[in-house]
Design a protein around this motif. Structure first.
Motif, PDB file in Angstrom:
ATOM      1  N   ARG A 182       0.834  -1.206   0.000  1.00 31.79           N
ATOM      2  CA  ARG A 182       0.000   0.000   0.000  1.00 31.79           C
ATOM      3  C   ARG A 182       0.867   1.255   0.000  1.00 31.79           C
ATOM      4  NH1 ARG A 182      -5.263  -1.558   0.931  1.00 31.79           N
ATOM      5  NH2 ARG A 182      -5.592  -3.481   2.130  1.00 31.79           N
ATOM      6  N   THR A 236       1.075   4.148  -2.881  1.00 32.67           N
ATOM      7  CA  THR A 236       0.830   5.559  -2.568  1.00 32.67           C
ATOM      8  C   THR A 236       1.957   6.431  -3.112  1.00 32.67           C
ATOM      9  OG1 THR A 236      -0.435   4.982  -0.589  1.00 32.67           O
ATOM     10  CG2 THR A 236       0.466   7.212  -0.709  1.00 32.67           C
ATOM     11  N   ALA A 249      -2.410   4.196  -5.759  1.00 37.10           N
ATOM     12  CA  ALA A 249      -3.109   3.504  -4.665  1.00 37.10           C
ATOM     13  C   ALA A 249      -4.604   3.384  -4.920  1.00 37.10           C
ATOM     14  CB  ALA A 249      -2.853   4.233  -3.342  1.00 37.10           C
TER      15      ALA A 249
END
Length: 348
Positions: free
Chosen positions: A220, A224, A229
């Motif tokens: 994750r 990002t 994401a």
């Protein structure tokens, strides 16, 4: 009447790959059972009767791990970490799915040594060792000492695609998507696929599987930083119906794993004629064959290039989906069970 004992205690978690392996193998063994054989399955209490009334059942309890004075002609441990092994002299068929545990960096050398000693103890006890790929058979011979009189037989897994694809998936991608399913751990190498979201902004990426490892947060965070994401979907474990829906509706299946004993998701995706993009490592090329596409390296440029060329090849070859599906049919539970029945009869 010869009597077969099969440890299917891991079916307690039917959502796991091991649970599904035991379920499908058990069903097909019962279907092909010779008239003069008897079968007893070790199961959790709630699964007594799961294979029908023509076989017997024993309930797996904690105390039975240490005290189980049962007498059978053949005892099959269908996974290398079985907690139930024969106390009395019997013909043990010992299946090793992989030796990945011995290669993973998160385990200490001491823990690996203990586990390796356990594997070796069962190999020494076995009348026959089976593996689910030639790669694993070779790895077993490298890392363990197989007695010269003990056969090592490769018996591939099977695949059973449902006829009706229905899903309760509540987070269906809102556009075309790529798909991976499996344990979300570092050795699955799925972080190497994130550059595809940068290069192809029309795609979403669905990563299905247990999401309780630190690696998931690393995924994750990386997504990002890359600004993708919003197109990375990690739903956690999914049920069987949802799994098959994802195979049926994805544009391509990604399987960049670095360590695999077999790689059943490759065959499951191929059963829909989907293009599959794989690692060249461990057993994956053995299973994917000539109809899969392979990443020779995992730098972003190579990953994007292989995917782009592979999708162009797939889109421009109208016969490729049929060839991919035909390849998947080489792996059927009926063949797996027939091979095991031949082995059981030979070791009695």
């Amino acid at each position: 009447m010869p009597h077969l004992f099969l440890d299917t205690e891991r079916m307690a978690n039917l959502a796991s790959g091991m649970g599904q392996f035991c379920l499908h193998l058990g069903n097909e063994l019962v279907r092909q059972k010779p008239a003069d054989w008897q079968i007893t399955f070790l199961v959790s209490r709630e699964q007594v009767g799961i294979f029908g009334s023509s076989v017997d059942y024993l309930v797996a309890t904690r105390w039975r791990r240490v005290w189980h004075p049962w007498t059978f002609d053949v005892w099959h441990c269908p996974y290398q970490n079985s907690r139930f092994t024969p106390m009395r002299k019997t013909a043990l068929v010992y299946t090793i799915l992989d030796l990945n545990y011995l290669s993973l960096p998160e385990y200490s050398a001491k823990r690996k040594a203990r586990q390796k000693a356990r594997y070796q103890q069962l190999v020494n006890q076995a009348a026959a060792v089976t593996t689910i790929s030639s790669y694993v058979a070779e790895d077993v011979r490298k890392q363990l000492v197989v007695p010269p009189t003990t056969p090592v037989e490769v018996i591939y897994l099977g695949m059973d695609k449902p006829k009706d694809i229905v899903s309760s998936f509540t987070v269906k991608p809102d556009g075309p998507f790529l798909f991976f399913i499996g344990m979300l751990q570092a050795y699955k190498n799925v972080h190497a696929m994130l550059p595809l979201l940068e290069a192809f902004p029309n795609y979403r990426l669905v990563l299905a599987g247990p999401d309780d490892k630190p690696y998931v947060q690393e995924l994750r965070d990386q997504a990002t930083r890359m600004g993708v994401a919003d197109r990375l979907i990690i739903p956690g474990p999914v049920d069987e119906a949802t799994k098959w829906w994802l195979y049926a509706n994805c544009d391509a299946f990604l399987f960049p794993s670095l360590h695999e004993g077999f790689g059943l998701p490759v065959i499951e995706a191929m059963s829909f004629g989907k293009p599959v993009f794989c690692s060249t490592l461990s057993s994956v090329p053995e299973v994917g064959g000539s109809e899969a596409f392979y990443f020779p390296a995992f730098d972003p440029e190579t990953v994007v290039k292989v995917f782009q060329v592979g999708m162009e090849t797939y889109d421009n070859d109208p016969e490729m989906p049929a060839r991919i599906m035909e390849h998947s049919r080489k792996f059927r539970w009926e063949l797996t069970a027939a091979a095991y029945w031949n082995l059981y009869q030979s070791v009695v």
